[in-house]
Design a protein around this motif. Structure first.
Motif, PDB file in Angstrom:
ATOM      1  N   GLY A 101       0.814  -1.205   0.000  1.00 22.87           N
ATOM      2  CA  GLY A 101       0.000   0.000   0.000  1.00 22.87           C
ATOM      3  C   GLY A 101       0.851   1.259   0.000  1.00 22.87           C
ATOM      4  N   TRP A 158      -1.869  -2.216   3.340  1.00 24.75           N
ATOM      5  CA  TRP A 158      -2.399  -3.399   2.663  1.00 24.75           C
ATOM      6  C   TRP A 158      -3.621  -4.000   3.344  1.00 24.75           C
ATOM      7  CZ3 TRP A 158      -2.724  -7.944   5.367  1.00 24.75           C
ATOM      8  CH2 TRP A 158      -2.000  -8.012   6.568  1.00 24.75           C
ATOM      9  N   TRP A 192      -8.008  -1.992   2.398  1.00 30.08           N
ATOM     10  CA  TRP A 192      -8.134  -1.760   0.962  1.00 30.08           C
ATOM     11  C   TRP A 192      -9.079  -0.615   0.626  1.00 30.08           C
ATOM     12  CZ3 TRP A 192      -5.865  -2.592  -3.496  1.00 30.08           C
ATOM     13  CH2 TRP A 192      -4.809  -3.508  -3.535  1.00 30.08           C
ATOM     14  N   TRP A 214      -2.950  -8.691  -5.148  1.00 33.68           N
ATOM     15  CA  TRP A 214      -2.994  -7.240  -5.124  1.00 33.68           C
ATOM     16  C   TRP A 214      -3.951  -6.701  -6.185  1.00 33.68           C
ATOM     17  CZ3 TRP A 214      -2.558  -2.482  -7.176  1.00 33.68           C
ATOM     18  CH2 TRP A 214      -2.238  -1.428  -6.325  1.00 33.68           C
ATOM     19  N   ASN A 254      -7.676  -7.425  -5.637  1.00 31.96           N
ATOM     20  CA  ASN A 254      -8.240  -6.482  -4.675  1.00 31.96           C
ATOM     21  C   ASN A 254      -8.407  -5.093  -5.283  1.00 31.96           C
ATOM     22  OD1 ASN A 254      -8.759  -7.377  -1.770  1.00 31.96           O
ATOM     23  ND2 ASN A 254      -6.828  -8.418  -2.215  1.00 31.96           N
ATOM     24  N   ALA A 255      -7.425  -4.653  -6.056  1.00 28.81           N
ATOM     25  CA  ALA A 255      -7.530  -3.335  -6.675  1.00 28.81           C
ATOM     26  C   ALA A 255      -8.746  -3.257  -7.586  1.00 28.81           C
ATOM     27  CB  ALA A 255      -6.255  -3.025  -7.465  1.00 28.81           C
ATOM     28  N   HIS A 280     -12.028  -3.254  -5.627  1.00 33.16           N
ATOM     29  CA  HIS A 280     -12.282  -1.996  -4.916  1.00 33.16           C
ATOM     30  C   HIS A 280     -12.348  -0.792  -5.855  1.00 33.16           C
ATOM     31  CE1 HIS A 280     -11.152  -4.514  -1.448  1.00 33.16           C
ATOM     32  NE2 HIS A 280     -11.861  -3.654  -0.736  1.00 33.16           N
TER      33      HIS A 280
END
Length: 366
Positions: free
Chosen positions: A165, A173, A176, A215, A218-219, A222
């Protein structure tokens, strides 16, 4: 009517044809991070072409076939470098030399990487909404100034090596939602300055497929907005070339985004020039690639070949990290300590005699 149909077919062919580099042509982006350059030159650093002629290092890079430079941005570093005025000045020189620009925002007063993502001192007491606004305003301010002077950024990293992050703890991290809000503040600022500028999200450990899937899954979940996946790949730290290739191929297909190697490097010698122990001292840091000028050139050529081989032409290019960070007294790793040395001079693209190394032309596709 015939001319209109012909024009339509021509455009359609361009849109559907694979990029030229997918079939062995040069990569679109052949770059070098030159963040240390302004300070090096101010302290007496000298750069020469392969024949020994002294010159502007940016023009030497361009003559070797490079297309882009990369410049990091700190907020209020102790030595005053890597800030907006220096970025603007180097960007003007780069544009005059025919080079394009990747801007790398660290959102810190010093190095931001997987082990540390410290807030700038001026932002330490801000509320979350104030912090989000500071990310937006800082990003916009630098990029708008670049655009207004006629040197717009072609690509922008919103954060540097974001494995854990940014701007801890709010963007760490394990939060999120907070990380996504901060990243989007930067991404939105990029697009407000120029819709054409590409937003890069950059992680280290370029051969770690589990990291990249976790990663970027999740990106995406979100709602983080980005255009390009950036990777750091250092062969002596980040795993095998085969694992690196597998990861690039997977993430390019999984997320449907182009990618670039935002950082790589390799030593050309085991020797030390400034009395500060180098970070890599092995005679053969990766099997089959000795720490020699020829070994350095071969490794940068190999990394470029692997990026070129990413299916669908999604491999955009490669940046050699801190290509101009030669041994100059006072230009050490710690901006707060003029006595600190440079542990990287044996991985620059200029040798201890200040001459351009063969790796520069290998990276440039020459």
């Amino acid at each position: 009517m015939k001319r209109a149909i012909a024009a339509f077919l021509c455009v359609a062919a361009l849109l559907t044809a694979p990029p030229a580099h997918a079939e062995g042509g040069p990569l679109p982006i052949r770059g070098a991070d030159v963040s240390s350059l302004a300070k090096s030159e101010a302290l007496g650093g000298v750069y020469r072409d392969a024949e020994g002629r002294r010159g502007d290092p940016l023009r030497i890079l361009r003559a070797a076939g490079l297309t882009h430079i990369r410049l990091k941005v700190w907020v209020e570093p102790a030595d005053g470098y890597n800030t907006r005025p220096h970025v603007l000045a180097v960007a003007r020189r780069a544009r005059a030399a025919g080079l394009k620009l990747l801007v790398d925002f660290h959102y810190s007063d010093s190095w931001a990487d997987p082990s540390k993502q410290n807030k700038p001192a001026a932002w330490a007491a801000l509320s979350f909404e104030e912090l989000r606004q500071a990310v937006h305003d800082h990003t916009f301010d630098v990029l708008d100034a670049l655009k207004r002077q006629g040197t717009p950024a072609d690509l922008v990293q919103v954060g540097n090596e974001l494995n854990g992050g940014l701007l801890w703890p709010e963007g760490r991290w394990d939060d999120w939602q907070g990380m996504a809000a901060l990243l989007n503040a930067g991404s939105d600022a990029v697009k407000e300055v120029s819709r054409a500028t590409k937003v890069v999200l950059h992680l280290a450990d370029g051969a770690d497929n589990g990291l990249y899937r976790w990663w970027f899954d999740n990106a995406v979940a979100h709602g983080v907005r980005f255009d390009v996946i950036g990777l750091s790949y250092y062969p002596f730290w980040h795993g095998t070339l085969e694992a690196f290739q597998t990861n690039m191929n997977d993430v390019a297909a999984r997320y449907g985004k182009p990618l670039l190697v935002a950082e790589t490097a390799y030593p050309f010698t085991t020797a030390d020039e400034d009395g500060w122990e180098n970070i890599i001292t092995s005679a053969e840091p990766y099997p089959g690639y000795p720490a020699t000028p020829e070994g350095q050139a071969a490794m940068l050529r190999k990394v470029s070949d692997l990026v070129r081989a990413v299916p669908g032409g999604r491999g955009l290019g490669v940046f050699s990290w801190e290509a101009t960070w030669t041994a100059v007294r006072g230009n050490g790793w710690d901006p707060a300590d003029p006595a600190s040395g440079n542990a990287w001079e044996n991985q620059a693209l200029f040798g201890f005699d200040d001459r351009a190394l063969p790796a520069m032309r290998a990276l440039g596709g020459r």
